[in-house]
Write an enzyme that holds these catalytic residues in place. Structure first.
Site, PDB file in Angstrom:
ATOM      1  N   ILE A 114       5.863  81.356 -35.830  1.00  0.00           N
ATOM      2  CA  ILE A 114       5.469  80.387 -36.859  1.00  0.00           C
ATOM      3  C   ILE A 114       5.884  78.959 -36.507  1.00  0.00           C
ATOM      4  O   ILE A 114       5.662  78.038 -37.277  1.00  0.00           O
ATOM      5  CB  ILE A 114       6.064  80.765 -38.232  1.00  0.00           C
ATOM      6  CG1 ILE A 114       7.589  80.855 -38.169  1.00  0.00           C
ATOM      7  CG2 ILE A 114       5.453  82.050 -38.749  1.00  0.00           C
ATOM      8  CD1 ILE A 114       8.239  81.142 -39.521  1.00  0.00           C
ATOM      9  N   GLY A 115       6.477  78.770 -35.338  1.00  0.00           N
ATOM     10  CA  GLY A 115       6.835  77.423 -34.932  1.00  0.00           C
ATOM     11  C   GLY A 115       7.622  77.437 -33.641  1.00  0.00           C
ATOM     12  O   GLY A 115       8.152  78.464 -33.219  1.00  0.00           O
TER      13      GLY A 115
ATOM     14  N   PHE B  83      14.759  73.301 -30.122  1.00  0.00           N
ATOM     15  CA  PHE B  83      15.824  74.295 -30.169  1.00  0.00           C
ATOM     16  C   PHE B  83      15.344  75.679 -29.798  1.00  0.00           C
ATOM     17  O   PHE B  83      16.140  76.581 -29.617  1.00  0.00           O
ATOM     18  CB  PHE B  83      16.444  74.341 -31.573  1.00  0.00           C
ATOM     19  CG  PHE B  83      17.422  73.224 -31.826  1.00  0.00           C
ATOM     20  CD1 PHE B  83      18.601  73.155 -31.129  1.00  0.00           C
ATOM     21  CD2 PHE B  83      17.148  72.254 -32.763  1.00  0.00           C
ATOM     22  CE1 PHE B  83      19.516  72.137 -31.354  1.00  0.00           C
ATOM     23  CE2 PHE B  83      18.039  71.227 -33.003  1.00  0.00           C
ATOM     24  CZ  PHE B  83      19.227  71.161 -32.296  1.00  0.00           C
ATOM     25  N   GLY B  84      14.047  75.890 -29.745  1.00  0.00           N
ATOM     26  CA  GLY B  84      13.541  77.209 -29.429  1.00  0.00           C
ATOM     27  C   GLY B  84      12.323  77.562 -30.262  1.00  0.00           C
ATOM     28  O   GLY B  84      11.577  76.688 -30.700  1.00  0.00           O
TER      29      GLY B  84
ATOM     30  N   ASP C 186      17.789  64.063 -37.523  1.00  0.00           N
ATOM     31  CA  ASP C 186      16.383  64.356 -37.210  1.00  0.00           C
ATOM     32  C   ASP C 186      15.576  64.557 -38.487  1.00  0.00           C
ATOM     33  O   ASP C 186      14.849  65.544 -38.631  1.00  0.00           O
ATOM     34  CB  ASP C 186      16.297  65.597 -36.318  1.00  0.00           C
ATOM     35  CG  ASP C 186      14.970  65.686 -35.569  1.00  0.00           C
ATOM     36  OD1 ASP C 186      14.251  64.666 -35.536  1.00  0.00           O
ATOM     37  OD2 ASP C 186      14.666  66.753 -35.014  1.00  0.00           O
TER      38      ASP C 186
END
Length: 871
Positions: free
Chosen positions: A518-519, A523-524, A635
């Site tokens: 889903i994304g 970061f991964g 962020d």
């Protein structure tokens, strides 16, 4: 002729003095007050057949709170009110002019008004369905009350997904109460302080016709329905007896009631929940509700270990005065925080007791004992109690507000309920029972005996496991791609305050082998998963941090996992097994703000945008000053703002910068913010502080206003005069085919032309004053000098209206002109090269050195989807 003129003049003057009522239509300029129309009870406009009337009226017997409202004549029910949260005096005026409707208090203060309209008002109509409509000279609708429901829905009215009804506080106080009826994509739900306590699909006579997504609720002569597919599909329906007039009302009691009227007597057709003991506050806080089978009325009492409190409320308090309920997380006693574990104890409610929220919420943990369940609650200030299942080991936490309990009718209910309390000083402690008869005062003696021996055996066990792990490592088994076994990672348990620790195999199974992506981001990768109890989660599989020591990783996770706020995405757990590092978050079903704000779905209404802005501000304020360890997000951007039902905003990825090594942090902060959320201090090697997040928040706020990205590239063939596809005309900064919205916002602020900044899709459903409020706050947040930016606590207060708006310092905003020029140059480079990647503004050695427009040293542009991705 003279006598006719005299008669006409006399009639008009009599009408003005006595305040005669009108039928169906009113025209500008018209003024009404309760005092002026006192003979008619404040009524001044009737629908064509007299079914409804508009009035300046005070409900009940009180005569201090007056509302501009629509009333059903036969039943005397107020079906809509304009100023429900801003009642006025009997002398206040409702004024209809060419700009709309406004309510002015006797002292001249504005209490309520319709939003800005796209054209002048020609007439106000009260229809036979109870709808107030403002019309233009072509009889087109400019505004209607049906689009702004309060606590009632009538025949012909729709309640769409994303809208809700809110109960009144009391029968004669129409201000927004604690109960809410919301429409979701698959049901209609009742909530109390955002906790579900009933669903429409639970009604015994309601049945589901289709699996289509729900779009709106409506009532008609034959029943109550949830419609989908533009009204052509009935998803859920409840058939009722034929009635020419019917209404839905969310009652002050918390019941959802469908009624029809043939006379002044109400005929309830349906009520939910039928069992009124399911209503969250039916017996006050910690009250115990029992259904009286003979009278049908709920009987209220107090659970064991509790007694009736103040005579003014139904609330129950601990019987032993040595115990008190937790009031505030920040409360202290003799310098010690009341939520300190040393002051916490639990009072038992007993078997056969149910709580409404446990029917709709999953346990936070399965397969644990009661002590562990209570320890989890003790570690969270927001936790007010627990329910523990003896047979399943399931642990439910009670949060937000404590409502009423009810006696369970099920013989299979083996749950034990416990209320979290604060214990008095040692000299005043009574024999507080933890539910099994043990005294809290005995704990230190037991601890003194057991802890030394337990510690010795634990050290022996750790030494054995470490030796075993070393042997496995020397045999080369660490080269296997599968994570190590949980026993090899037992060092994670030495960190206090860790959230739930998941095994790799558990998460692999929950995500179906990491199947549903889903994304992805810096970061991964994020996967959707479902835990064994049915809870949906988002699993972030961290791949770009390098192998970090488990102890350092777990230490930071313990800090992040203990940060809890309604506007922060909850970290439910983690995995640190072998080389794997994963984080398990609550799943946010509406996705990220950027998809909702910039996507092609339904447009966010202004109130929804304001709620989102306020939610983000509250979350950041908590990170900066409300939690034990101050966290700077670093962020903040729409991709990192996730939305839940009712568009509740939650900030994700807070604290993850803690997981970066210094080298990784330097690289990542260079990439981060490249779509316009990057504060100037990032580029000048200045100190990074909470004001860095404030800058990013200001940029997000501007995007909420406009409904478009702050930096929007357009083809050069488009004329600048046609740059209004998203509601923002071209500025000087867009001469190269690029609109830099912050600069355009600054220009419009200086000229006072705020409506030109609003999302054009709102079609006039927002006023200049409302836009001005958010723009002023946003510009104050993006001052170049961090010291001039407000802190997030002040931003919250400004948005809530508790303190005056700050005024932007124009000198500290001139840097936006430099940024706008550089974005324009980047646009030119992009068009000339024909590449997807473009350049950003140059890196300056000094924040004042902004005039070197000839510099060609650029950061590479990397989309924020690549950097962080949706969370």
């Amino acid at each position: 002729m003279a006598s006719f003129i005299f008669f006409l003049s006399f009639s008009l003057s009599w009408a003005i003095v006595s305040g005669i009522s009108w039928s169906e239509f009113l025209y500008p300029n018209f003024t009404a007050s309760h005092y002026k129309f006192i003979d008619g009870g404040g009524s001044f406009l009737f629908s064509r057949n007299g079914t409804f009337k508009a009035a300046m009226s005070s409900p009940g017997t009180q005569q201090t709170r007056y509302y501009f409202c629509v009333i059903h004549v036969v039943s005397h029910n107020i079906v809509w009110s304009a100023n429900r949260d801003a009642p006025v005096s009997s002398s206040a005026q409702m004024i209809l002019d060419f700009n709309g409707i406004k309510i002015i208090e006797e002292d001249g203060s504005l209490k309520w008004s319709t939003p800005g309209l796209r054209s002048s008002v020609s007439a106000l109509e009260l229809t036979e369905t109870g709808n107030l409509i403002l019309m233009d000279k072509f009889n087109g609708t400019l505004w209607e009350s049906f689009h702004y429901p309060t606590d009632t829905i009538l025949i012909g009215q729709k309640l769409p997904v994303g809208r809700w009804l809110s109960s009144a506080k009391t029968e004669d106080d129409l201000s927004t109460g604690d109960y809410k009826l919301s429409i979701t994509a698959d049901d209609a739900i009742l909530q109390w302080h955002n906790q579900i306590y009933w669903k429409f699909s639970m009604a015994t006579k309601a049945y589901t016709n289709s699996n289509q997504a729900v779009e709106y609720m409506a009532v008609n002569q034959t029943g109550l329905y949830l419609f989908g597919h533009n009204g052509s599909v009935v998803v859920v329906q409840l058939n009722l007896e034929q009635s020419n007039f019917r209404m839905i009302k969310l009652d002050v009691s918390g019941q959802f009631i469908v009624s029809s009227y043939s006379t002044a007597d109400r005929n309830p057709d349906f009520a939910g929940p039928v069992d009124r003991c399911r209503i969250p506050f039916i017996c006050g806080s910690v009250g115990l509700c029992t259904d009286d089978s003979q009278s049908g009325a709920p009987l209220c009492s107090c659970p064991s270990n509790f007694k009736a409190g103040s005579s003014k409320t139904n609330d129950c308090v601990p019987s032993d005065a040595s115990y008190s309920l937790l009031v505030s997380c920040n409360s202290t006693r003799n310098g010690t925080k009341l939520n300190s574990s040393s002051l916490i104890s639990y009072l038992r409610l007993g078997y056969g007791t149910d709580y409404f929220a446990t029917d709709f919420a999953a346990p936070i943990k399965y397969g644990i004992n009661l002590t562990s369940c209570q320890d989890l609650c003790s570690a969270r200030c927001s936790c007010l109690g627990v329910f523990f299942g003896n047979s399943s080991g399931s642990c439910y936490q009670l949060e937000n507000e404590l409502g009423s309990f009810r006696l369970s009718s099920s013989s299979e209910n083996d749950q034990l309920g416990f209320i979290k309390t604060i214990v008095g000083p040692p000299s005043s402690r009574g024999g507080g029972d933890n539910g099994f008869g043990s005294q809290s005062s005995n704990f230190p003696i037991v601890a003194l005996v057991l802890l030394p021996s337990s510690g010795f055996f634990l050290l022996v066990l750790l030494a054995f496991l470490w030796c075993r792990r070393s042997r496995v490592y020397t045999k080369g088994k660490t080269k296997v791609s599968r994570p190590s076994s949980p026993s090899e990672d037992i060092d994670a348990f030495s960190i206090m305050g860790l959230p739930t620790r998941f095994d790799y195999a558990e998460l692999e199974k929950a995500t179906d082998g990491f199947k549903i992506k889903i994304g992805s981001g810096g970061f991964g990768t994020v996967y959707k998963g479902t835990l064994p109890d049915g809870t949906e989660v988002a699993v972030k599989k961290i791949t770009n941090l390098g192998l970090q020591g488990k102890k350092d990783f777990c230490t930071e996770i313990a800090i992040i996992g203990n940060v809890h706020h309604v506007n922060l995405v909850k970290l439910k757990g983690f995995c640190a097994q072998g080389r794997e590092r994963m984080l398990v978050y609550e799943y946010m079903n509406r996705g990220s703000l950027d998809c909702t704000l910039f996507g092609t779905g339904p447009v966010l209404e202004w109130q929804e945008r304001l709620d989102i802005a306020l939610g983000i501000a509250r979350g950041l304020a908590y990170l900066h000053s409300g939690c034990e360890h101050k966290i700077i997000h670093c962020d903040v951007k729409p991709e990192n703002i996730l939305l839940q039902e009712q568009f509740q905003a939650k900030i994700s990825d807070f604290g993850l910068s803690k997981l970066l090594t210094p080298e990784q942090s330097s690289l990542f902060t260079t990439m981060r913010g490249t779509r316009g959320y990057l504060a100037p201090e990032w580029l000048t090697s200045s100190a990074i502080s909470d004001k860095t997040d404030v800058y990013s928040y200001g940029m997000v706020l501007l995007e909420l206003v406009s409904g478009r990205k702050n930096c929007l590239f357009r083809a050069r063939s488009h004329s600048t005069s046609d740059d209004n596809s998203n509601g923002a005309p071209s500025s000087s900064s867009s001469s190269q085919g690029l609109i830099y919205f912050p600069l355009f916002a600054l220009d419009m602020h200086e000229e006072g032309r705020y409506l030109e900044l609003a999302d054009s899709r709102l079609e006039g459903r927002v006023t200049s004053e409302e836009v001005e409020k958010l723009v002023c706050v946003a510009l104050c947040c993006v001052h170049e000098e961090p010291t001039l930016r407000p802190n997030m606590g002040s931003v919250v207060s400004m948005l809530e209206g508790e303190i005056p708006l700050c005024q932007p310092n124009l000198a500290s905003l001139n840097f936006l002109r430099f940024y706008g020029r550089r974005f324009a140059e980047s646009s030119a480079v992009e068009e000339s090269s024909g590449k997807d990647s473009v350049t950003l503004f140059p890196k300056a050695n000094n924040s004042r050195d902004r005039t070197n427009s000839g510099s060609n040293t650029y950061f590479s542009y990397i989309s924020s989807q690549q950097v962080s991705g949706p969370r």
